[in-house]
Design a protein around this motif. Structure first.
Motif, short mmCIF file in Angstrom:
data_model
loop_
_atom_site.label_atom_id
_atom_site.label_comp_id
_atom_site.label_asym_id
_atom_site.label_seq_id
_atom_site.Cartn_x
_atom_site.Cartn_y
_atom_site.Cartn_z
N PHE A 177 0.87 -1.15 0.08
CA PHE A 177 0.00 0.06 -0.17
C PHE A 177 0.77 1.20 0.15
O PHE A 177 1.87 1.50 0.91
CB PHE A 177 -0.87 0.10 1.42
CG PHE A 177 -1.62 -1.14 1.32
CD1 PHE A 177 -2.90 -1.63 0.39
CD2 PHE A 177 -1.70 -2.04 2.40
CE1 PHE A 177 -3.35 -2.71 0.50
CE2 PHE A 177 -2.52 -3.24 2.52
CZ PHE A 177 -3.33 -3.46 1.49
N ARG A 178 0.44 2.33 -0.92
CA ARG A 178 1.12 3.55 -0.66
C ARG A 178 0.67 4.18 0.34
O ARG A 178 -0.27 3.99 1.14
CB ARG A 178 0.71 4.37 -2.03
CG ARG A 178 0.97 3.53 -3.51
CD ARG A 178 0.56 4.59 -4.45
NE ARG A 178 -0.83 5.30 -4.43
CZ ARG A 178 -1.83 4.56 -4.78
NH1 ARG A 178 -1.81 3.43 -5.25
NH2 ARG A 178 -3.07 5.33 -4.57
N LYS A 179 1.47 5.43 0.76
CA LYS A 179 1.27 6.40 1.81
C LYS A 179 -0.37 6.75 1.59
O LYS A 179 -0.69 7.46 0.45
CB LYS A 179 2.02 7.46 1.89
CG LYS A 179 1.94 8.59 2.72
CD LYS A 179 3.03 9.65 2.75
CE LYS A 179 2.80 10.36 4.06
NZ LYS A 179 4.00 11.39 4.14
N TYR A 180 -1.00 6.81 2.76
CA TYR A 180 -2.47 7.41 2.82
C TYR A 180 -3.42 6.64 1.95
O TYR A 180 -4.34 6.97 1.43
CB TYR A 180 -2.28 8.75 2.26
CG TYR A 180 -1.67 9.55 3.31
CD1 TYR A 180 -1.25 9.52 4.48
CD2 TYR A 180 -1.26 11.18 2.77
CE1 TYR A 180 -0.56 10.19 5.23
CE2 TYR A 180 -0.65 11.99 3.69
CZ TYR A 180 -0.43 11.61 4.97
OH TYR A 180 0.38 12.26 5.83
N GLN A 181 -3.15 5.45 1.29
CA GLN A 181 -4.14 4.55 0.75
C GLN A 181 -5.33 4.06 1.42
O GLN A 181 -6.16 3.96 0.61
CB GLN A 181 -3.29 3.58 -0.27
CG GLN A 181 -4.20 2.65 -1.24
CD GLN A 181 -3.44 1.76 -1.86
OE1 GLN A 181 -2.01 1.68 -2.02
NE2 GLN A 181 -4.19 0.52 -2.22
#
Length: 292
Positions: A177-181
């Motif tokens: 997961f990406r940041k803030y996903q």
């Protein structure tokens, strides 16, 4: 007396011992064979029924620090989600990777046999939900369960938004997961690891909470539930002491429809209900990062 001695001598003969050992070995082999035969037949069904849990049983605890021979992406950008959410495939990106029309936004960490996933999927039809489970046979069960539910509800297009993969989130959460996903993370009835020397294996800690803060966007929620009061207090203490999280007030917590689902639809939750045990719930909101 003579007959007893003769019987003991016969039991100790090499041929008899060999047959006894063979009988012991045949039992587990037949059980494994039946399991594989069932799985093969289940996969080949045109309209599969829900899988039978007895063929996918596995010990409840797994060491998150062991090498489980897992496959994981180098980074979130290299993760191909198309096999998990084929109904949401948008197009083929450069390099042959298929992209989705939306991102995964809900993660059920340690999803077990998928009770929460299949209960939430119809309630959040426009949100992609992902179950993450470290045990291989349990992961396979959830995948087969979702496959069967999709087939049974093809006309209504239900359960296309739910999927499960095998993963060790204590090691590889930021790989997926990406940041803030993420909008929501569920931690339902995690392993309590009662012994003090095992506390480092708990799914909530100062270090892991920072990883949750990385993948959950501001305003997102971490949902926790357990039947072990000591673990509940541990999770509350660690989230309260983390600057990126704030506990959700109880009135707001009880108004959240995901909380009632979390209480009643997980396999562990149902077991606690049958045993008339207590369930301890706490929600934590991801705060905005301060301006630097």
């Amino acid at each position: 007396m003579h007959n007893n001695l003769a019987s003991q001598t016969e039991l100790q003969s090499p041929s008899v011992l060999y047959l006894l050992n063979l009988a012991i070995m045949v039992g587990p082999a037949n059980k494994r064979q039946k399991r594989e035969e069932y799985r093969t037949a289940h996969r080949e069904e045109a309209a599969p029924e829900l899988p039978k849990k007895k063929f996918y049983r596995q010990r409840a605890h797994a060491n998150p620090f062991s090498d489980h021979q897992l496959t994981y992406p180098i980074s979130p950008e290299t993760m191909d989600w198309s096999p998990y959410y084929p109904a949401f495939v948008l197009n083929v990106a450069p390099g042959g990777t298929q992209t989705l029309s939306k991102d995964v936004e809900v993660a059920d960490i340690g999803c077990g046999f998928g009770g929460l996933l299949v209960a939430l999927a119809p309630k959040l039809p426009d949100t992609l939900l992902l179950g993450m489970e470290i045990r291989s046979q349990v992961t396979e069960y959830v995948q087969e369960r979702i496959k069967a539910l999709r087939a049974q509800n093809a006309d209504a297009h239900l359960y296309q938004n739910a999927a499960c993969l095998r993963a060790n989130t204590m090691k590889f959460l930021p790989n997926f997961f990406r940041k803030y996903q993420l909008l929501k993370i569920f931690l339902c009835f995690p392993d309590p690891h009662f012994k003090a020397r095992k506390h480092k294996a708990r799914i909530v800690s100062a270090t892991l909470n920072s990883e949750y803060a990385y993948v959950v966007r501001p305003g997102g929620i971490i949902y926790t539930i357990t039947d072990v009061e000591d673990l509940h207090n541990w999770m509350v203490q660690h989230f309260d002491s983390h600057p990126s999280f704030q506990r959700v007030p109880e009135d707001e917590q009880e108004a959240d429809e995901c909380v009632s689902v979390m209480r009643t639809e997980t396999e562990e939750g149902k077991k606690v209900e049958r045993n008339k045990g207590k369930k301890f719930v706490a929600l934590f909101r991801r705060l905005e990062d301060p301006e630097w």
